[in-house]
Design an enzyme around this catalytic site. Structure first.
Site, PDB file in Angstrom:
ATOM      1  N   HIS A 209      -5.115  -3.052  25.763  1.00  0.00           N
ATOM      2  CA  HIS A 209      -4.312  -2.133  24.953  1.00  0.00           C
ATOM      3  C   HIS A 209      -4.586  -0.658  25.228  1.00  0.00           C
ATOM      4  O   HIS A 209      -3.784   0.191  24.869  1.00  0.00           O
ATOM      5  CB  HIS A 209      -4.554  -2.390  23.458  1.00  0.00           C
ATOM      6  CG  HIS A 209      -5.879  -1.883  22.968  1.00  0.00           C
ATOM      7  ND1 HIS A 209      -7.046  -2.590  23.132  1.00  0.00           N
ATOM      8  CD2 HIS A 209      -6.228  -0.734  22.341  1.00  0.00           C
ATOM      9  CE1 HIS A 209      -8.049  -1.907  22.619  1.00  0.00           C
ATOM     10  NE2 HIS A 209      -7.589  -0.780  22.136  1.00  0.00           N
ATOM     11  N   ARG A 210      -5.686  -0.309  25.879  1.00  0.00           N
ATOM     12  CA  ARG A 210      -6.032   1.099  26.036  1.00  0.00           C
ATOM     13  C   ARG A 210      -5.067   1.801  26.998  1.00  0.00           C
ATOM     14  O   ARG A 210      -4.644   1.209  28.007  1.00  0.00           O
ATOM     15  CB  ARG A 210      -7.467   1.258  26.542  1.00  0.00           C
ATOM     16  CG  ARG A 210      -8.521   0.935  25.494  1.00  0.00           C
ATOM     17  CD  ARG A 210      -9.930   1.112  26.051  1.00  0.00           C
ATOM     18  NE  ARG A 210     -10.172   2.483  26.465  1.00  0.00           N
ATOM     19  CZ  ARG A 210     -10.546   3.459  25.636  1.00  0.00           C
ATOM     20  NH1 ARG A 210     -10.712   3.202  24.354  1.00  0.00           N
ATOM     21  NH2 ARG A 210     -10.766   4.675  26.087  1.00  0.00           N
TER      22      ARG A 210
END
Length: 385
Positions: A209-210
């Site tokens: 998700h980063r």
């Protein structure tokens, strides 16, 4: 539990689901003294509401116009609204956790009004100036009155930067008790594996998700390519897909790379812990999972360029860049099989003994100017280095 503290006298400011998880044990101990303020950095009624209910937290005050904006706008809008809240109803102390934009906004709002500030999980350092969170955590530590360092290494980082020793307490990390409390019992975990047609110790669980992994199509492609290449009939790869990641995959037309990967909707905290507890391998860019894996005794590949949690790297985790090295290290960890899992099961978590929330709550009570309960064997000094 802290009856000497007036109701709603301690403002706990947060803005993301990991902060909810980490601060829940502290909030439970503070009880009615808690005034929960959510900046809305990551807020939606479905996912955030689900976490609040699952973690047993009260409905927070939610700020407006923050989510989905840039870092500067998030901090600015949150700070403006927090300042108004604290001016109209001044808390005795403010508690923030970690290194999010919400954390920095809460810290600056407390500092602007000379309200005692407690920073939970102080002293983490990646020494990576390209990481926005690194700037957040350094700034928050600089204005905090009470710094709750999770580990002796975190304390050493703060001392090296000139933070006075009497402002630092080594408390352990609340993640230990959060995992222990919310990991479902064995029967429920077994039912969950059956529902997903999984065999314990015979699957990979991944999260991505980063922005460093999702905002560049080449990087996102590299991560998904390696995950897909790991997947077999014997060792499936599960990917609970963060809404942001899903949007990036669709925007870059990378949907075909998900073929062969078992894509799941976002999971509740308990269900995620249950699946992580029995995975042969975890692959993630999450900071929290770097800590959770040490409590769950599972190996982890951290898909990032840097980490602020070197304690996990000693035994439980490996730092790896997207690309072929990810696949190579994954296969090495999987090849260790039961022997590798037994080795990790015999190791303690480097993040403490599960009493962090009690230590932190005592420090909060002291910072708020109220008499804390009598010290016990689990007092902050018990872990101070």
């Amino acid at each position: 539990m802290y009856s000497a503290l007036p109701a709603r006298s301690v403002a706990v400011v947060l803005g993301t689901r990991p902060e909810l998880v980490k601060l829940a044990p502290v909030i439970h101990r503070l009880g009615d003294a808690t005034r929960l303020v959510h900046t809305g950095q990551h807020w939606d009624d479905a996912m955030s509401g689900r976490f609040l209910q699952e973690l047993g937290l009260p409905r927070p005050e939610v700020l407006s116009g923050v989510g989905g904006t840039s870092r500067a706008v998030q901090i600015g809008r949150s700070l403006e609204q927090l300042d108004a809240l604290f001016t109209g109803d001044r808390p005795a102390a403010v508690v923030v956790q970690g290194d999010t934009n919400a954390t920095l906004a809460g810290a600056l709002a407390a500092n602007a009004r000379a309200i005692p500030l407690v920073h939970v999980e102080a002293g983490l350092r990646s020494h990576d100036p390209a990481m926005p969170e690194e700037h957040n955590r350094v700034l928050v530590d600089a204005v905090s009155d009470v710094l709750c360092a999770a580990t002796p290494d975190n304390r050493a980082n703060l001392l090296a930067e000139g933070v006075p020793a009497d402002r630092i307490s080594v408390t352990g990390n609340t993640v230990v008790e959060a995992v222990r409390r919310h990991l479902p019992p064995a029967a429920r975990r077994a039912a969950l594996l059956t529902r997903h047609e999984l065999v314990h110790d015979r699957y990979v669980l991944a999260t991505v998700h980063r922005p460093e992994n999702t905002d560049g199509p080449a990087t996102l492609r590299a991560v998904l390519t390696e995950l897909a290449a790991l997947a077999t009939d014997e060792i499936p790869v599960l990917l609970p897909l963060h809404p942001r990641t899903r949007a990036r995959i669709e925007a870059e037309r990378l949907d075909g790379l998900l073929t062969g990967i078992r894509v799941l909707d976002p999971l509740g905290y308990g269900d995620f812990l249950a699946l992580a507890r029995h995975a042969a391998l975890l692959v993630s860019d999450s900071g929290g999972i770097q800590e959770e894996c040490t409590v769950l005794s599972r190996p982890l590949l951290v898909v990032r360029r840097s980490t602020e949690r070197p304690e996990s790297m000693a035994d439980f985790a490996d730092l790896v860049a997207p690309g072929p090295e990810l696949g190579r290290l994954a296969r090495l960890r999987l090849a260790e099989g039961g022997r590798g899992l037994r080795r990790l099961a015999a190791l303690p978590s480097p993040y403490g003994d599960g009493l962090a929330a009690e230590r932190i709550a005592r420090l909060v009570a002291s910072a708020a100017g109220s008499a804390a309960p009598a010290a016990s064997a689990g007092s902050p000094s018990a872990l101070a280095a």
